[in-house]
Every structure is written in structure tokens, then in C-alpha cells.
Motif scaffolding. Sequence first.
Motif, mmCIF file in Angstrom:
data_model
loop_
_atom_site.group_PDB
_atom_site.id
_atom_site.type_symbol
_atom_site.label_atom_id
_atom_site.label_comp_id
_atom_site.label_asym_id
_atom_site.label_seq_id
_atom_site.Cartn_x
_atom_site.Cartn_y
_atom_site.Cartn_z
ATOM 1 N N TRP A 150 36.467 43.235 77.817
ATOM 2 C CA TRP A 150 36.621 43.310 76.365
ATOM 3 C C TRP A 150 37.689 44.336 76.002
ATOM 4 C CZ3 TRP A 150 34.024 39.777 73.549
ATOM 5 C CH2 TRP A 150 32.970 39.122 74.176
ATOM 6 N N SER A 151 38.548 44.002 75.058
ATOM 7 C CA SER A 151 39.593 44.945 74.640
ATOM 8 C C SER A 151 39.044 46.012 73.689
ATOM 9 C CB SER A 151 40.756 44.206 73.988
ATOM 10 O OG SER A 151 40.302 43.457 72.879
ATOM 11 N N ALA A 152 38.016 45.680 72.937
ATOM 12 C CA ALA A 152 37.376 46.647 72.042
ATOM 13 C C ALA A 152 36.173 47.270 72.762
ATOM 14 C CB ALA A 152 36.924 45.947 70.762
ATOM 15 N N PRO A 153 35.762 48.442 72.334
ATOM 16 C CA PRO A 153 34.611 49.087 72.983
ATOM 17 C C PRO A 153 33.320 48.291 72.788
ATOM 18 C CG PRO A 153 35.775 50.636 71.558
ATOM 19 C CD PRO A 153 36.353 49.277 71.303
ATOM 20 N N ILE A 154 32.519 48.228 73.823
ATOM 21 C CA ILE A 154 31.185 47.615 73.730
ATOM 22 C C ILE A 154 30.303 48.565 72.934
ATOM 23 C CG2 ILE A 154 29.106 47.064 75.058
ATOM 24 C CD1 ILE A 154 30.898 45.836 77.186
ATOM 25 N N VAL A 155 29.592 48.025 71.936
ATOM 26 C CA VAL A 155 28.717 48.829 71.084
ATOM 27 C C VAL A 155 27.242 48.496 71.314
ATOM 28 C CG1 VAL A 155 30.475 49.216 69.319
ATOM 29 C CG2 VAL A 155 28.953 47.216 69.146
ATOM 30 N N THR A 156 26.940 47.850 72.405
ATOM 31 C CA THR A 156 25.570 47.453 72.716
ATOM 32 C C THR A 156 24.661 48.672 72.773
ATOM 33 O OG1 THR A 156 26.381 45.566 73.986
ATOM 34 C CG2 THR A 156 24.112 46.268 74.414
ATOM 35 N N GLU A 157 23.583 48.606 72.023
ATOM 36 C CA GLU A 157 22.573 49.664 72.021
ATOM 37 C C GLU A 157 21.766 49.589 73.317
ATOM 38 O OE1 GLU A 157 18.301 50.447 69.778
ATOM 39 O OE2 GLU A 157 19.768 49.151 68.814
ATOM 40 N N VAL A 158 21.610 50.706 73.991
ATOM 41 C CA VAL A 158 20.745 50.803 75.171
ATOM 42 C C VAL A 158 19.664 51.816 74.808
ATOM 43 C CG1 VAL A 158 20.578 51.393 77.611
ATOM 44 C CG2 VAL A 158 22.641 50.251 76.748
ATOM 45 N N SER A 159 18.439 51.327 74.616
ATOM 46 C CA SER A 159 17.339 52.176 74.149
ATOM 47 C C SER A 159 16.063 51.877 74.918
ATOM 48 C CB SER A 159 17.043 51.903 72.664
ATOM 49 O OG SER A 159 18.138 52.196 71.860
ATOM 50 N N ARG A 160 15.152 52.855 74.893
ATOM 51 C CA ARG A 160 13.834 52.653 75.487
ATOM 52 C C ARG A 160 13.109 51.575 74.688
ATOM 53 N NH1 ARG A 160 10.515 54.129 79.048
ATOM 54 N NH2 ARG A 160 11.597 55.971 79.814
ATOM 55 N N LEU A 161 12.400 50.719 75.388
ATOM 56 C CA LEU A 161 11.651 49.640 74.750
ATOM 57 C C LEU A 161 10.435 50.200 74.044
ATOM 58 C CD1 LEU A 161 11.154 46.568 74.328
ATOM 59 C CD2 LEU A 161 9.818 46.624 76.443
ATOM 60 N N ARG B 163 21.941 42.906 66.129
ATOM 61 C CA ARG B 163 22.708 43.842 66.944
ATOM 62 C C ARG B 163 22.611 43.503 68.430
ATOM 63 N NH1 ARG B 163 18.075 46.606 65.168
ATOM 64 N NH2 ARG B 163 16.913 47.827 66.712
ATOM 65 N N SER B 164 23.667 43.833 69.129
ATOM 66 C CA SER B 164 23.678 43.708 70.581
ATOM 67 C C SER B 164 22.843 44.855 71.124
ATOM 68 C CB SER B 164 25.129 43.805 71.091
ATOM 69 O OG SER B 164 25.158 43.747 72.498
ATOM 70 N N ASP C 67 29.228 38.552 71.551
ATOM 71 C CA ASP C 67 30.285 39.557 71.422
ATOM 72 C C ASP C 67 29.642 40.937 71.309
ATOM 73 O OD1 ASP C 67 32.330 41.275 70.758
ATOM 74 O OD2 ASP C 67 33.155 40.011 69.168
ATOM 75 N N PRO C 68 29.650 41.711 72.395
ATOM 76 C CA PRO C 68 29.010 43.017 72.369
ATOM 77 C C PRO C 68 29.857 44.105 71.711
ATOM 78 C CG PRO C 68 29.981 42.661 74.511
ATOM 79 C CD PRO C 68 30.208 41.395 73.714
ATOM 80 N N THR C 69 30.987 43.720 71.124
ATOM 81 C CA THR C 69 31.876 44.694 70.492
ATOM 82 C C THR C 69 31.742 44.717 68.976
ATOM 83 O OG1 THR C 69 33.769 43.203 70.238
ATOM 84 C CG2 THR C 69 33.543 44.355 72.369
ATOM 85 N N THR C 70 30.911 43.865 68.426
ATOM 86 C CA THR C 70 30.726 43.837 66.974
ATOM 87 C C THR C 70 29.393 44.495 66.635
ATOM 88 O OG1 THR C 70 29.787 41.606 67.085
ATOM 89 C CG2 THR C 70 32.135 41.783 66.603
ATOM 90 N N LEU C 71 29.423 45.456 65.746
ATOM 91 C CA LEU C 71 28.229 46.198 65.370
ATOM 92 C C LEU C 71 27.425 45.431 64.327
ATOM 93 C CD1 LEU C 71 26.708 48.879 65.774
ATOM 94 C CD2 LEU C 71 28.044 49.797 63.854
ATOM 95 N N ASN C 72 26.170 45.162 64.665
ATOM 96 C CA ASN C 72 25.238 44.522 63.726
ATOM 97 C C ASN C 72 25.730 43.163 63.219
ATOM 98 O OD1 ASN C 72 23.612 46.815 63.965
ATOM 99 N ND2 ASN C 72 24.658 47.817 62.268
ATOM 100 N N ARG C 73 26.321 42.400 64.144
ATOM 101 C CA ARG C 73 26.848 41.099 63.732
ATOM 102 C C ARG C 73 27.101 40.234 64.952
ATOM 103 N NH1 ARG C 73 30.824 40.098 59.453
ATOM 104 N NH2 ARG C 73 30.833 37.869 59.599
#
Length: 174
Positions: A119-130, A94-95, A78-84
Motif C-alpha cells: 500500500w502506498s498510504a499508511p495502513i490505519v488498521t486498529e490492532v486492539s485487545r478483544l 473500520r479496519s 482497503d486498510p488505509t482508509t479510516l472508518n470507511r
Amino acid sequence: MMTFVLGGGCFWCLDALYQKTRGVTDVISGYTGGHTPDPDYDAVCTGTTGHAEVVAVTFDESIIPAEVILDMFFVSHDPTTLNRQGYDVGTQYRSSMFYQDTEQKELFERSVERNQESWSAPIVTEVSRLPRFHLAEEWHNNFYAKHPEQGYCQVIINPKLAKARKYYAQWLIE
């Protein structure tokens, strides 16, 4: 060959999925995105290191498109849940998607946009440099295949595999 570093909660779940995916040549569990120089499982589980549990998925694009690998990622958690993810709570679950170059960053951002419609809720997936990828302890790799009878595998991983099979059966090895 291309490698994506992805976090979708416990790394055992993504490991189980991608180990069964056509064209995937390697799946390695690890930790990244934190501030502790040499994290281990016990430290990461405290939620104080800043690291996420991730897998490095190496695949052959001539067999499976990068977009399919990423779409499977969004179906498997579930990419819409923050830190869970389910009962797993903390920043380590986290996603997250960790890119290695501009091309991967753009690919990841497009996959977030493409999958948002599911997804009905916003995706909160972190996109960061490795940042640095830290290998997890060996016993985490291929955990599901080694312990399919274990409770976590039965209750958490099996339903995720069934969901992925529903949408991506043609890409999965049984």
C-alpha cells in the motif's frame, strides 16, 4: 484450531471470503470494540455504539497458515482508509484486528508491517485487545451464499472475491 476476530468494513465481505477458504471451519459475524452492552445491527449502523462489524474466523493451521488468513484480510479491503470501506462510512466499518493474547497481537502487528509494502498510504488498521464479542443477528451469517443475486453482493462483494482469487486461488474453494 485458531480464531481471529477481524473487521474489514461490512462483515458480509469477510464472511463471503472466509466461507470459501480452505481450512476455515467457521465464520461468525458479530460486533466488538464498542461501549454499548448489547448492540444490535440497527444500533451499530448508527455509528454511535463504538462497535465494529467483525467476523470471528476459526481455521485449522495444519491446512492454512495464520499468515495467509491475515494476508487475505489485507487484500480483501482497503486498510488505509479510516472508518470507511467504499460507500460504507462510519466507525463500525473500520479496519480492525482484535487479538486474544500476546501471540496474536504480535502476529497481527507483523502482518500489518508485512502488508504495508503493498500500500502506498499508511495502513490505519486498529490492532486492539478483544473485548466482548457480540453475535450478530443470524441472517448476517453466510449472507453472500444465501443472497448472491443481491445488489450489494454483485457490486461490492464479487469484485473483492475476484481480487482475493487473483492472489489466493490455491486457498479458495470454488
